[in-house]
Design an enzyme around this catalytic site. Structure first.
Site, PDB file in Angstrom:
ATOM      1  N   GLY A  82       0.833  -1.199   0.000  1.00 26.96           N
ATOM      2  CA  GLY A  82       0.000   0.000   0.000  1.00 26.96           C
ATOM      3  C   GLY A  82       0.864   1.245   0.000  1.00 26.96           C
ATOM      4  O   GLY A  82       2.097   1.162   0.178  1.00 26.96           O
ATOM      5  N   LYS A  83       0.293   2.370  -0.223  1.00 26.04           N
ATOM      6  CA  LYS A  83       1.022   3.640  -0.109  1.00 26.04           C
ATOM      7  C   LYS A  83       0.001   4.762  -0.011  1.00 26.04           C
ATOM      8  O   LYS A  83      -1.104   4.651  -0.564  1.00 26.04           O
ATOM      9  CB  LYS A  83       1.903   3.864  -1.344  1.00 26.04           C
ATOM     10  N   GLY A  84       0.363   5.832   0.674  1.00 26.27           N
ATOM     11  CA  GLY A  84      -0.536   6.968   0.806  1.00 26.27           C
ATOM     12  C   GLY A  84       0.142   8.250   0.396  1.00 26.27           C
ATOM     13  O   GLY A  84       1.375   8.332   0.351  1.00 26.27           O
TER      14      GLY A  84
END
Ligand code: NAD
Length: 424
Positions: free
Chosen positions: A107-109
């Site tokens: 994931g990444k934000g």
């Protein structure tokens, strides 16, 4: 700069995937299950500013894969962050976790903002608002963020606190990269560089080089780059060039790394500004020339897309250890391979960070904390095992280390997806 901006990181990531997937002869449905992100969340975040006004910030969270475990990956605060950049970074996290065998997905934000323009209160309000808006998708068994560019342990504390207050429980395992006082792990700060050093030790041995006689150039002198300089110097290598946003500093006879660290400590914002006046070195007129120096080991530890088809033919290093994510474009990769340069690919080379994040999460869940020796021992074991497996795959399939890392990782994700089957 305009040339660099045109390279879409997600397209580069997809090219890397396709190259490896074609060698694995995956079916269309297998590819469909693991290539594109599982979920992209976009939010508009209203934040009260210090002058009483309300400003809206855009935020993203991309969960690329949750096949092998909860999504895992940092949160980036940057004025230029785009959803395509976050998608690429989330994709790399899936395969990074699979290469080193930690039980997470990817994931990444990102939040479009310039933290340097925000007051500490505005930064805290924005961090808390982002986490509150996303609180349904985050969780110790769902999606576990961490710091990335321009986010730090303090921001992790605000996010962890927001989540814990919402859930009315003490839940440090929802986020990693926390300070030691709030469930952080020993060894987390230097983990990325330390993991890279374990890979470099293996690579030099494989290539018959003596690390103690190797010269090193490092682009970027932040968390990854500065620890890389210190740890490689401790290993006996000679650091001849370093750089950051203030410029590139070079001495073919070796730089005084301790003086460089001291310069950063005394300057505001951890910068090398003025280093040329404090130690014997020259400041390069064009900082990008650092990448073309005649050194044994080159460590890109700054940004993506630094080695392109334009400068790749001039790279002279024997080993490139990718501390940064995506520093070499797919076109440059082909040129470097033809020139026999041994690349330790990002999804392996910089996986030390997520590996110690995993150890932090494990400790949070046990409520018991290990000494630094134990962390380093676990990290060395995981990194060297992963390096050896990637090398073996590379030799067996006669492919470079990047393709080998993807072969290994894609195979692990595909097998897990098939074992789980499809919940209809
Ligand atoms: P950081 O913000 O601490 O440091 C970045 C460094 O790069 C700074 O010294 C900055 O001045 C320098 N820089 C920026 N633009 C530059 C340019 N054009 N030329 C030369 N230097 C430049 O970031 P970091 O945490 O050290 O991360 C660096 C890279 O490593 C990023 O690609 C990041 O995604 C990757 N990475 C970091 C970690 C980690 O745990 N820190 C883990 C995995 C991957």
């Amino acid at each position: 700069m305009s040339f660099l901006k045109q390279i879409n990181p997600f397209e580069s990531a997809m090219k890397q995937f396709d190259k490896a997937a074609s060698l694995l002869n995956l079916s269309k449905s297998q590819i469909a299950m693991i290539k594109e992100p599982r979920r992209i969340t976009e939010v508009n975040l209203p934040v009260r500013m210090s002058d009483g006004s309300i400003r809206i910030f855009k935020g993203f969270r991309v969960q690329h894969s949750i096949v092998r475990g909860p999504a895992k990956g940092g949160i980036r605060f940057h004025p230029d962050v785009t959803v395509d950049e976050v998608k690429a970074l989330a994709f790399w996290m899936t395969y990074k976790c699979a290469v080193v065998g930690v039980p997470f997905g990817g994931g990444k934000g990102g939040v479009v903002c310039d933290p340097a323009e925000l007051t500490p209160t505005e930064l805290e309000n924005l961090s808390r608002r982002y986490f509150a808006e996303m609180s349904d998708i985050f969780g110790p068994d769902q999606d576990i963020p961490a710091p990335d560019v321009n986010t730090n342990p303090q921001i992790m504390c605000w996010m962890f606190d927001t989540y814990s207050m919402h859930k009315k429980q003490f839940l440090p395992a929802v986020i990693t990269g926390k300070p030691l006082e709030l469930g952080g792990s020993e060894g987390r700060s230097e983990a990325t560089a330390q993991g890279m050093v374990f890979c470099v030790e293996e690579a030099t041995e494989q290539l018959g080089l003596d690390l103690k006689k190797c010269t090193v150039a490092i682009q970027g002198f932040g968390n990854a780059g500065s620890f890389a300089a210190k740890l490689l110097k401790d290993d006996g290598a000679q650091i001849v060039a370093i750089s950051d946003v203030t410029g590139a500093y070079y001495n073919p006879d070796g730089l005084d790394v301790e003086a460089a660290l001291n310069t950063c400590r005394t300057n505001k914002n951890w910068l090398l500004k003025g280093f040329e006046n404090k130690a014997k070195c020259e400041k390069l007129t064009d900082p990008m020339k650092l990448l073309e120096l005649n050194v044994d080991i080159l460590i890109p530890a700054a940004l993506e897309n630094q080695i392109t088809e334009e400068n790749a033919p001039h790279v002279k290093a024997k080993i490139i250890a990718e501390c940064a994510n995506g520093p070499v474009t797919p076109e440059a990769d082909d040129i470097l391979e033809k020139n026999n340069i041994f690349i330790i690919p990002d999804i392996l080379c910089n996986a030390g960070g997520v590996t110690v994040s995993y150890l932090e999460w494990v400790q949070n869940r046990m409520g018991y904390y290990w000494r630094k020796d134990r962390i380093n021992e676990e990290l060395e074991h995981i990194m060297k095992k992963a390096f050896d497996q990637v090398l073996e795959t590379s030799l067996k399939n006669k492919v470079n280390m990047r393709i080998a890392a993807f072969l290994l990782a894609i195979d692990r994700v595909t097998r897990a997806a098939e074992l789980r089957g499809l919940y209809a």
